[in-house]
Scaffold this motif. Structure first.
Motif, short mmCIF file in Angstrom:
data_model
loop_
_atom_site.label_atom_id
_atom_site.label_comp_id
_atom_site.label_asym_id
_atom_site.label_seq_id
_atom_site.Cartn_x
_atom_site.Cartn_y
_atom_site.Cartn_z
N ILE A 1 -0.33 -3.83 -16.71
CA ILE A 1 0.24 -4.44 -15.61
C ILE A 1 0.30 -5.82 -16.37
CG2 ILE A 1 -0.43 -5.23 -13.20
CD1 ILE A 1 -3.06 -3.39 -13.65
N GLU A 2 1.76 -6.07 -15.81
CA GLU A 2 2.44 -7.65 -16.78
C GLU A 2 2.46 -8.24 -15.41
OE1 GLU A 2 6.35 -8.61 -19.31
OE2 GLU A 2 5.67 -7.03 -19.33
N ILE A 3 2.28 -9.38 -15.38
CA ILE A 3 2.88 -10.42 -14.15
C ILE A 3 3.40 -11.38 -14.68
CG2 ILE A 3 1.64 -12.44 -12.61
CD1 ILE A 3 -1.09 -11.05 -13.08
N ASP B 1 0.89 -1.37 -0.24
CA ASP B 1 -0.25 -0.02 -0.14
C ASP B 1 0.58 0.99 0.13
OD1 ASP B 1 -2.84 -0.45 0.77
OD2 ASP B 1 -2.39 -1.91 1.68
N TYR B 2 1.61 1.50 0.69
CA TYR B 2 2.84 2.34 0.72
C TYR B 2 3.72 2.73 -0.65
CZ TYR B 2 7.07 5.12 1.63
OH TYR B 2 7.81 5.63 1.93
N ILE B 3 3.86 1.58 -1.24
CA ILE B 3 4.66 1.69 -2.25
C ILE B 3 3.72 2.06 -3.41
CG2 ILE B 3 5.86 0.33 -4.40
CD1 ILE B 3 6.94 -0.90 -2.16
N LEU B 4 2.40 1.51 -3.46
CA LEU B 4 1.55 2.04 -4.64
C LEU B 4 1.16 3.85 -4.32
CD1 LEU B 4 -0.53 -0.81 -5.00
CD2 LEU B 4 1.33 0.03 -6.83
N ARG B 5 0.74 4.13 -3.31
CA ARG B 5 0.67 5.52 -2.89
C ARG B 5 1.50 6.31 -2.92
NH1 ARG B 5 0.24 6.28 3.69
NH2 ARG B 5 2.36 7.56 2.97
N GLU B 6 2.59 6.05 -2.96
CA GLU B 6 3.38 7.28 -3.02
C GLU B 6 4.32 6.78 -4.61
OE1 GLU B 6 4.29 9.00 -0.83
OE2 GLU B 6 3.10 8.14 0.46
N ARG B 7 4.15 5.28 -5.50
CA ARG B 7 5.15 5.94 -6.32
C ARG B 7 4.30 5.48 -7.43
NH1 ARG B 7 7.83 8.15 -3.94
NH2 ARG B 7 10.42 7.84 -3.40
N LEU B 8 3.12 4.90 -6.90
CA LEU B 8 2.32 4.94 -9.13
C LEU B 8 1.25 5.75 -8.91
CD1 LEU B 8 0.93 2.60 -10.81
CD2 LEU B 8 -0.82 2.26 -8.59
N THR B 9 2.26 7.13 -9.63
CA THR B 9 1.51 7.63 -10.48
C THR B 9 0.95 7.60 -11.89
OG1 THR B 9 3.76 9.07 -10.69
CG2 THR B 9 3.60 9.24 -8.71
N LYS B 10 0.50 9.50 -12.11
CA LYS B 10 -0.23 8.89 -13.62
C LYS B 10 0.91 8.90 -14.64
CE LYS B 10 -3.58 12.27 -12.07
NZ LYS B 10 -3.99 13.69 -11.89
N GLU B 11 2.26 9.08 -14.38
CA GLU B 11 3.06 9.08 -15.14
C GLU B 11 3.77 7.35 -15.41
OE1 GLU B 11 2.90 13.24 -13.44
OE2 GLU B 11 3.69 11.13 -12.34
N ILE B 12 3.56 6.24 -14.74
CA ILE B 12 3.53 5.11 -14.59
C ILE B 12 3.08 4.79 -16.05
CG2 ILE B 12 3.64 3.46 -13.13
CD1 ILE B 12 5.60 4.65 -12.47
N THR B 13 3.50 4.01 -17.07
CA THR B 13 3.22 3.25 -18.04
C THR B 13 3.45 2.28 -18.08
OG1 THR B 13 5.50 3.43 -19.34
CG2 THR B 13 3.89 5.37 -19.57
N GLN B 14 3.60 1.14 -17.19
CA GLN B 14 3.65 0.18 -16.25
C GLN B 14 4.12 -0.53 -15.20
OE1 GLN B 14 6.29 -1.97 -19.85
NE2 GLN B 14 5.33 -4.13 -19.25
N VAL B 15 3.51 -0.70 -14.86
CA VAL B 15 3.84 -1.80 -14.01
C VAL B 15 3.86 -3.37 -13.69
CG1 VAL B 15 2.79 -2.10 -11.36
CG2 VAL B 15 1.87 -1.07 -12.80
N ILE B 16 5.57 -4.37 -13.63
CA ILE B 16 5.27 -5.34 -13.85
C ILE B 16 5.70 -6.01 -11.64
CG2 ILE B 16 7.67 -6.95 -14.26
CD1 ILE B 16 8.00 -5.09 -16.96
N THR B 17 5.08 -7.09 -11.87
CA THR B 17 4.65 -7.91 -10.72
C THR B 17 4.86 -9.25 -11.04
OG1 THR B 17 3.55 -7.79 -8.66
CG2 THR B 17 2.82 -7.65 -10.46
N ASN B 18 5.90 -10.11 -9.70
CA ASN B 18 6.20 -12.03 -9.87
C ASN B 18 5.10 -11.91 -8.31
OD1 ASN B 18 7.14 -10.58 -7.33
ND2 ASN B 18 8.80 -12.02 -7.65
N ASN B 19 4.00 -11.11 -7.85
CA ASN B 19 2.82 -11.43 -7.39
C ASN B 19 1.56 -11.42 -7.56
OD1 ASN B 19 2.04 -11.75 -5.02
ND2 ASN B 19 2.63 -10.96 -3.61
N ILE B 20 0.85 -12.08 -7.80
CA ILE B 20 -0.92 -12.30 -8.68
C ILE B 20 -1.54 -11.64 -7.11
CG2 ILE B 20 -1.33 -14.17 -7.61
CD1 ILE B 20 -2.49 -14.49 -10.20
N LYS B 21 -1.15 -11.63 -5.99
CA LYS B 21 -1.51 -10.92 -4.77
C LYS B 21 -1.81 -9.34 -5.22
CE LYS B 21 -1.02 -14.97 -1.94
NZ LYS B 21 -0.46 -15.46 -1.05
N HIS B 22 -0.66 -8.93 -5.57
CA HIS B 22 -0.26 -7.47 -6.13
C HIS B 22 -1.59 -7.20 -7.26
CE1 HIS B 22 3.90 -8.09 -4.70
NE2 HIS B 22 3.22 -7.88 -3.68
N ILE B 23 -1.79 -7.63 -7.96
CA ILE B 23 -2.65 -6.78 -8.76
C ILE B 23 -4.35 -6.08 -8.07
CG2 ILE B 23 -4.26 -7.55 -10.87
CD1 ILE B 23 -1.53 -8.14 -10.87
#
Length: 465
Positions: free
Chosen positions: A243-245, A205-227
């Motif tokens: 979003i890429e898993i 929650d902290y990371i997404l609140r602080e770093r997921l801004t309008k400028e982000i064009t892609q999110v890559i994660t290796n944890n399906i629970k993040h989706i």
């Protein structure tokens, strides 16, 4: 601009990185416990008038350090306090993680941050992020801030993420933060034991609140629970990032891991052949800019300007990437032209906008050095991943081989009278410095020299009788 947020779950740890235009610009790991932002019921251990400060036990390894100036008047009024003395129960928040021998820095001017707002129960501040430049938008948000503040009795700052946002989302978050604040203050009044009262809901929650801004064009994660969490934060985005898993290590997949070893290097080469050199001291960080092999320009001043201009982007990338804080001095190549100096400052201000941390520029000194400060609250890359060298003790220097030879000669000259042979063990780097004929001049013995010693500062001598 392509901007990618990479989330990497490894066992129980979560790491994130941000890549801009194929360059790594931010890196964070939760392997080290982060205290910044946590709010505690603490107990005053000691009041030190000479330092104008208080040491507070918050239940962590080291007592926190609280400056008396960081206790607002409204705090005293709210809790009906005349003074703070040893044994006083106190509500404090960590504003900077512990470093080295220093404990965490604390403040009693506590705040709770949301995605769009930060609320301050003991402050009357009302503000809007300086990164929002449109005057019309600033006025709109100031009006919202004043209304929320007047209705709730707390200070408020509207964050950059609220720019252009429908006011209903801002008012909704204000209600949520008010509920959290009320629960926090009620718990503090009811409880007596030293304990943590508030922390972030979760690191994701902290990371997404602080770093997921309008400028982000892609999110890559290796944890399906993040989706599910990511989608919650994307609801109000006008244009949603891809979003890429992936299966496996996200940092390996995006080549983030290859940067780790580069981050401890002093010297970083610039695309056109120049370089920057980063040296950290206890009090500040010094960055030197050199033209080195930059040969594209026609004259020295043009070379200086082009190298400096190119260096700015890399310097501010490294400040973010290594999370360098405190005082920073940049020694640019000398420029005679005031116009060129102003162009460098314009480029600096452009790069500052990319950084979430507060940076203050103090301008060029008489010696042509650019002074600035960068605020950070968590440990730097060096503090998390680099240890002091056990050989040089962090100085980067050891004594000269010639100095070591003098010690060896002295030992040989004072050899036991009955000695016939001697075994000398040295570090391999001494191979080009020691000479048996020179040793024989001091003492006529049989010499056995082995380059198997592991410490370049010392040697080992064994006498054979």
């Amino acid at each position: 601009m392509e901007k990618i947020l990479v989330l990497n779950s490894i066992e129980d740890n979560l790491h994130y990185a941000i890549i801009e235009n194929n360059k790594l610009v931010e890196l964070f790991s939760d392997e080290e416990k982060k205290l910044t932002g946590n709010i505690y019921l603490g107990r005053v251990e000691k009041v030190v008038n000479a330092l104008d400060a208080i040491f507070v036990n918050i239940g962590e390894k080291k007592n926190g350090f609280l400056r008396i100036k960081d206790i607002p008047e409204k705090y005293y009024d709210y809790f009906s306090l005349k003074e703070i003395k040893e044994g006083t129960k106190i509500l404090v928040q960590v504003k900077k993680d512990p470093t080295g021998t220093k404990g965490p820095q604390l403040t009693a001017n506590i705040s709770i941050a949301g995605r769009y707002l930060v609320v301050f129960p003991f402050s009357n501040v009302n503000g809007v992020s300086k990164k929002i430049e449109s005057e019309d938008e600033r006025q709109r948000l100031y009006k919202i801030a004043n209304e929320i503040s007047n209705n709730n009795g707390f200070g408020i700052v509207i964050r950059t993420a609220a720019e252009g946002l429908d006011e209903k989302y801002i008012y909704s978050e204000a209600i949520t933060l008010k509920e959290k604040l009320d629960d926090l203050l009620l718990n503090f009044k009811r409880k007596r034991k030293i304990q943590i009262l508030y922390t972030e809901e979760s690191l994701i929650d902290y990371i997404l609140r602080e770093r997921l801004t309008k400028e982000i064009t892609q999110v890559i994660t290796n944890n399906i629970k993040h989706i599910e969490v990511i989608r919650k934060y994307l609801k109000i985005f006008p244009k949603r990032p891809k979003i890429e898993i992936i299966d496996g290590d996200s940092f390996e997949y995006t080549n983030v891991n290859k940067y780790f070893k580069e981050l401890i290097k002093r010297t970083i080469t610039l695309p056109s052949g120049g370089e920057i050199i980063i040296d950290k001291t206890e009090a500040l960080t010094v960055i030197d800019v050199n033209s080195k092999h930059f040969t594209k320009s026609l004259n020295q001043q043009e070379t200086a300007f082009k190298t400096n201009y190119e260096a700015v982007e890399e310097i501010f990338r490294q400040l973010r990437l290594r999370n360098i804080g405190g005082i920073v001095i940049i020694d640019f190549i000398d420029m005679n032209s005031e116009e060129n100096k102003n162009k460098i400052l314009e480029k600096v201000n452009e790069e500052i906008k990319k950084d979430k941390s507060k940076i203050e520029i103090f301008g060029f000194t008489k010696l042509g050095l650019l002074e600035l400060s960068r605020k950070r609250t968590i440990k730097s890359f060096f503090e998390n991943y680099v240890s002091i060298c056990p050989v040089c003790g962090g100085s980067g220097f050891i004594q000269s081989p010639r100095f070591l030879l003098k010690e060896i000669f002295t030992k040989i000259e004072n050899a036991p009278k009955e000695a016939k042979e001697v075994i000398i063990k040295l570090h391999p780097y001494m191979k080009n410095y020691i000479d048996k004929s020179e040793l024989k001049k001091r003492k006529d013995l049989i010499y056995h020299i082995h380059f198997t010693h592991t410490d370049p500062k010392t040697f080992e001598i064994t006498w054979k009788i």
